[in-house]
Design a protein around this motif. Structure first.
Motif, mmCIF file in Angstrom:
data_model
loop_
_atom_site.group_PDB
_atom_site.id
_atom_site.type_symbol
_atom_site.label_atom_id
_atom_site.label_comp_id
_atom_site.label_asym_id
_atom_site.label_seq_id
_atom_site.Cartn_x
_atom_site.Cartn_y
_atom_site.Cartn_z
ATOM 1 N N VAL A 1 12.508 3.062 -16.419
ATOM 2 C CA VAL A 1 13.087 2.056 -15.520
ATOM 3 C C VAL A 1 13.604 2.716 -14.247
ATOM 4 O O VAL A 1 13.351 2.229 -13.136
ATOM 5 N N LEU A 2 14.322 3.820 -14.378
ATOM 6 C CA LEU A 2 14.829 4.514 -13.186
ATOM 7 C C LEU A 2 13.696 5.043 -12.314
ATOM 8 O O LEU A 2 13.765 4.985 -11.085
ATOM 9 N N THR A 3 12.648 5.548 -12.955
ATOM 10 C CA THR A 3 11.501 6.052 -12.192
ATOM 11 C C THR A 3 10.855 4.929 -11.385
ATOM 12 O O THR A 3 10.530 5.104 -10.205
ATOM 13 N N VAL A 4 10.676 3.774 -11.991
ATOM 14 C CA VAL A 4 10.072 2.638 -11.286
ATOM 15 C C VAL A 4 10.969 2.185 -10.134
ATOM 16 O O VAL A 4 10.489 1.902 -9.037
ATOM 17 N N ILE A 5 12.257 2.130 -10.369
ATOM 18 C CA ILE A 5 13.188 1.709 -9.315
ATOM 19 C C ILE A 5 13.146 2.683 -8.145
ATOM 20 O O ILE A 5 13.042 2.278 -6.979
ATOM 21 N N ILE A 6 13.195 3.979 -8.437
ATOM 22 C CA ILE A 6 13.146 4.995 -7.376
ATOM 23 C C ILE A 6 11.818 4.914 -6.636
ATOM 24 O O ILE A 6 11.764 5.010 -5.408
ATOM 25 N N ALA B 1 8.681 3.357 -1.801
ATOM 26 C CA ALA B 1 7.605 2.579 -1.177
ATOM 27 C C ALA B 1 8.166 1.664 -0.094
ATOM 28 O O ALA B 1 7.565 1.517 0.979
ATOM 29 N N ASN B 2 9.309 1.071 -0.351
ATOM 30 C CA ASN B 2 9.956 0.206 0.638
ATOM 31 C C ASN B 2 10.351 1.011 1.874
ATOM 32 O O ASN B 2 10.142 0.579 3.008
ATOM 33 N N TRP B 3 10.896 2.186 1.667
ATOM 34 C CA TRP B 3 11.306 3.048 2.778
ATOM 35 C C TRP B 3 10.098 3.473 3.614
ATOM 36 O O TRP B 3 10.137 3.465 4.839
ATOM 37 N N ARG B 4 8.997 3.834 2.918
ATOM 38 C CA ARG B 4 7.787 4.222 3.653
ATOM 39 C C ARG B 4 7.226 3.058 4.457
ATOM 40 O O ARG B 4 6.772 3.239 5.589
ATOM 41 N N ALA B 5 7.258 1.856 3.887
ATOM 42 C CA ALA B 5 6.753 0.682 4.610
ATOM 43 C C ALA B 5 7.595 0.415 5.854
ATOM 44 O O ALA B 5 7.047 0.094 6.922
ATOM 45 N N LYS B 6 8.903 0.550 5.743
ATOM 46 C CA LYS B 6 9.768 0.358 6.911
ATOM 47 C C LYS B 6 9.486 1.415 7.971
ATOM 48 O O LYS B 6 9.495 1.125 9.167
ATOM 49 N N ALA B 7 9.240 2.642 7.542
ATOM 50 C CA ALA B 7 8.937 3.713 8.497
ATOM 51 C C ALA B 7 7.628 3.431 9.225
ATOM 52 O O ALA B 7 7.524 3.648 10.436
#
Length: 88
Positions: A28-33, A38-44
């Motif tokens: 679960v932690l791995t998926v969340i991280i 992925a969200n951070w890369r998309a924003k970048a």
């Protein structure tokens, strides 16, 4: 069956239970991280594309200004050539 045999079986069940819970939490932690990454890369990527768009708009404005100035200079040069021809 002795009491110690039953106790040993229960110990193994607890060990497997703890390992299972640990693996579940790890997954679960791995998926969340992973999703946060992925969200951070998309924003970048979006920010970089926005900067490229602004740069392209600035380049276009500079090019249009240069074309306008060259057209103005061309008109002045034609006027100067006409005056020089009249003087000759």
């Amino acid at each position: 069956m002795k009491a110690t045999d039953y106790q040993t079986g229960t110990d193994w069940q607890e060990v497997f239970g703890v390992i299972g819970v640990f693996l579940l939490i790890t997954v679960v932690l791995t998926v969340i991280i992973w999703q946060f990454g992925a969200n951070w890369r998309a924003k970048a990527v979006l920010a970089r594309e926005e900067e490229y768009r602004k740069l392209a708009e600035q380049s276009l404005a500079a090019q249009q200004e240069t074309e306008r100035r060259l057209a103005d200079m061309d008109g002045r040069m034609a006027s100067l050539e006409r005056i020089l021809k009249e003087v000759e």
